[in-house]
Design an enzyme around this catalytic site. Structure first.
Site, mmCIF file in Angstrom:
data_model
loop_
_atom_site.group_PDB
_atom_site.id
_atom_site.type_symbol
_atom_site.label_atom_id
_atom_site.label_comp_id
_atom_site.label_asym_id
_atom_site.label_seq_id
_atom_site.Cartn_x
_atom_site.Cartn_y
_atom_site.Cartn_z
ATOM 1 N N VAL A 53 -21.277 -29.864 -14.738
ATOM 2 C CA VAL A 53 -20.710 -28.701 -14.066
ATOM 3 C C VAL A 53 -21.108 -27.440 -14.831
ATOM 4 C CG1 VAL A 53 -18.549 -27.581 -13.355
ATOM 5 C CG2 VAL A 53 -18.713 -30.075 -13.370
ATOM 6 N N CYS A 54 -21.510 -26.401 -14.097
ATOM 7 C CA CYS A 54 -21.767 -25.101 -14.705
ATOM 8 C C CYS A 54 -21.031 -24.053 -13.880
ATOM 9 C CB CYS A 54 -23.268 -24.819 -14.805
ATOM 10 S SG CYS A 54 -24.066 -24.616 -13.202
ATOM 11 N N TYR A 55 -21.476 -22.813 -13.906
ATOM 12 C CA TYR A 55 -20.802 -21.751 -13.163
ATOM 13 C C TYR A 55 -20.993 -21.889 -11.649
ATOM 14 C CZ TYR A 55 -20.420 -19.466 -17.699
ATOM 15 O OH TYR A 55 -20.140 -19.192 -19.004
ATOM 16 N N PHE A 71 -18.355 -24.746 -10.983
ATOM 17 C CA PHE A 71 -16.915 -24.568 -11.148
ATOM 18 C C PHE A 71 -16.368 -23.453 -10.265
ATOM 19 C CE2 PHE A 71 -13.246 -22.529 -13.065
ATOM 20 C CZ PHE A 71 -12.357 -23.600 -13.041
#
Length: 111
Positions: free
Chosen positions: A66-68, A95
């Site tokens: 998961v990243c931005y 996210f």
């Protein structure tokens, strides 16, 4: 050449978490962003904690990155697949999309 990782939708991840599917969930955002909110059950992953991940996470268990917004997680997922993880996913939308769609499924606090 085939992509070494797969894309994962938020709906699918939500279903996996509801069903207690065995997986490893890592968040590669900066520590402040992670502390401000993350998907329950995720662990913060950066250059300092990657060795611990390699020791703790079974290589055959699905690994979700998961990243931005779902962009840098693709590079990290490809790299992790190259480290021997057999089933690696990048969360589409990251996210920010998870928090937008599922505000009640966000955990606050440190790593």
């Amino acid at each position: 050449m085939a992509t070494p990782f797969q894309h994962l939708t938020i709906d699918t991840l939500e279903r996996w978490l509801e069903n207690d599917t065995s997986l490893t969930l890592v968040d590669i955002r900066d520590p402040t962003s992670f502390a401000g909110g993350h998907i329950p059950g995720s662990r913060h992953l950066d250059n300092d904690s990657v060795a611990a991940l390699f020791e703790a996470a079974p290589r055959e268990r699905p690994l979700v990155v998961v990243c931005y917004h779902g962009h840098s997680s693709q590079q990290a997922a490809a790299w992790l697949a190259g480290q021997g993880f057999s089933e690696v996913y990048s969360l589409d939308g990251g996210f920010s999309e998870w928090e937008y769609r599922l505000p009640g499924r966000v955990e606050r606090g440190g790593p």
